[in-house]
Design an enzyme around this catalytic site. Sequence first.
Site, PDB file in Angstrom:
ATOM      1  N   GLU A 134     -23.114  14.605  19.948  1.00  0.00           N
ATOM      2  CA  GLU A 134     -22.037  13.749  19.430  1.00  0.00           C
ATOM      3  C   GLU A 134     -22.169  13.624  17.925  1.00  0.00           C
ATOM      4  O   GLU A 134     -23.269  13.406  17.406  1.00  0.00           O
ATOM      5  CB  GLU A 134     -22.119  12.313  19.981  1.00  0.00           C
ATOM      6  N   GLU A 187     -27.597   8.221  25.441  1.00  0.00           N
ATOM      7  CA  GLU A 187     -27.994   7.118  24.551  1.00  0.00           C
ATOM      8  C   GLU A 187     -28.617   5.949  25.317  1.00  0.00           C
ATOM      9  O   GLU A 187     -28.097   4.829  25.320  1.00  0.00           O
ATOM     10  CB  GLU A 187     -26.798   6.632  23.732  1.00  0.00           C
TER      11      GLU A 187
HETATM   12  O1  IFM Z   1     -18.028   6.001  21.808  1.00  0.00           O
HETATM   13  C1  IFM Z   1     -19.410   6.082  21.670  1.00  0.00           C
HETATM   14  C2  IFM Z   1     -20.019   6.915  22.780  1.00  0.00           C
HETATM   15  O2  IFM Z   1     -19.686   6.407  24.027  1.00  0.00           O
HETATM   16  C3  IFM Z   1     -21.514   6.929  22.655  1.00  0.00           C
HETATM   17  N1  IFM Z   1     -21.931   7.313  21.332  1.00  0.00           N
HETATM   18  C4  IFM Z   1     -21.296   6.673  20.214  1.00  0.00           C
HETATM   19  C5  IFM Z   1     -19.786   6.721  20.358  1.00  0.00           C
HETATM   20  C6  IFM Z   1     -19.119   6.016  19.156  1.00  0.00           C
HETATM   21  O3  IFM Z   1     -19.509   4.684  19.110  1.00  0.00           O
END
Ligand code: IFM
Length: 443
Positions: free
Chosen positions: A348, A155
Site C-alpha cells: 500500500e 497492518e
Molecule cells: O484505508 C487504509 C487501509 O485500510 C489500511 N492502510 C491505510 C489505508 C489509508 O488509511
Amino acid sequence: MLYPQFPPGFRFGMATSAYQIEGAADGKSSSIWDTFTARPGTVRHGEDGRVAIDHYHRYAEDVEHIAAAGVHDYRFSFSWTRVQSDPAFYDRLVDAILEAGVRPVPTLYHWDLPQDLEDAGGWMNRDTAYRLADYAGTLVSRLGDRVRDWITMNEMSVHTLYGYALTDHAPGRGLGLAALPAAHHQLLAHGLAVQALRAGGAGSVGVANQHFPVSPASDDPADVAAAGLFADLTNWMFSDPLLRGEYPNEMIQAEIGDPRDLEVISAPLDFYGVNYYEPTMIEAPRAGKDYSGVLEVDIPEGLPFSPVPVKSDERTDFGWAIVPSGLTEILTTLRDRYPNLPPVLITENGASFHDAGPGPDGRIRDHQRIAFLEAHLQAVAAAQEAGVRVDGYYVWSALDNFEWAAGFDERFGLVHVDRETLARTRKDSWYWYRDLIAAQRRS
Ligand code: IFM
C-alpha cells in the site's frame, strides 16, 4: 513524460479491502465494523460501510477499471462473515480478475472480525488465532486452484493500536498497554495461517505490515527513549517476531513472547508487504502540552510517548506529511535490520485528496496525487539502487472508499466514486498510472 524505471518483472498493482468497498451488508452477519459504525460518534458524519461503494454488485465494472490500467496484480481482502454465508461471491470475483488478465492477491484479514468472535474475546482471546487458521484453510481449499499469492494479515499494528489500545477503530476497546496480547494473537494467527495456506498448496505467502521511520523530536534522552518505545510498539513488535523470531524489547518479550509461538510466527515468507504513508516524530510527554490533532487519532495522556508534527512543507488533505524519502529510509532500515528479509512488495502507498467530481470535460485533475505517487515510486527506485529487493508496488487505492473512522471524505482512489450515484470516473492519476505501466512494458 519521464517515468521512474523499474527492473523487468516488477509488478504494479492496486489495493482495496472488503469492508471499505463491498457494502451488501444484509447478505452476511455482523463484523466488528458493523457494530462499531452503528455506535454514535465513532465515524465522521456517522457514515458506515453498509453500502460502501457497492462493490459487491459492481465488482465487474470495478475489475474492468483495475485491469484497464494494465496492472499486474490486484490486492483485495475477504470479508470473513461473507465467506461464512456467501463464499461464491469470491469465486465470481477471482474469476473476473483472472479473466481480465490480472493476478489476484487476496488478504485474509483486513480488520473486519466477525462480531461473534469479538464477543468471545476477539484478538484478546488466543482461540481467535486458531479460528483464523481454519478460515485460511477454507479459503485455500476453495480458491487455491486459482489463487497463487496470499497475504495473511493487514497492518496488525494499526488494528492493535487503534482498535484495542485506543478507541478510534473497531472494536474500540481502549486497553492501553494491556492490548499487547491482541498483537501476539494476530501474529500467531498469521503463523498458523501460513501453515494452513502452505498445507493447502499456496504458491506464495506474505503479510502486509505498516512501517514508517520514527524519529525523536530532540536529542534529549527522554525523547529518544520515547521514540524508541513507540517504534518498538508500532513497527518492530510486528516485524521482529516474523523476521527474527523474537520481540524487540524485554518488556514486550516478557509479556507475550512464548518461544513456541515465536517459532510458528517466524516461519519463512515468500514476500514481505510494506504499507507506507508518512513518518512519525515522537517526544516524551510534556506536562500541560496539547498534543491533539497531530495524528489522525489522539494518544491519550498517561502513555509514555507523544507524537509531534513531522516537519514537512506538503501535506495530503488528510493532513498527513508528504515525505517520500521516508519510504526509502524504512526500506533500507528493514534491509539492515533483517539479513533474511524476503523480497519486499509495497502492498500500500497512496494519498487522500478531496477531489471534486468530474468537471464539464469529464476529467478529474488530481495532479497532487500524481506528484505523490511519482515521488514515492522514485523513493522505491532509490531503495532498489541502495540494494533493497523490491518486487512490486500497489497503489492504495483502486477506488475512493470508506476510510474507517474518517468516513467517505477521504479519497484515496485512482477512480473517483460519486457519493450520491456511486458512479465511477477515472481520475487523471489513473491515466498517469496506466501510462507509467505501459512505459515500463515498452522499455
Ligand atoms: O484505508 C487504509 C487501509 O485500510 C489500511 N492502510 C491505510 C489505508 C489509508 O488509511
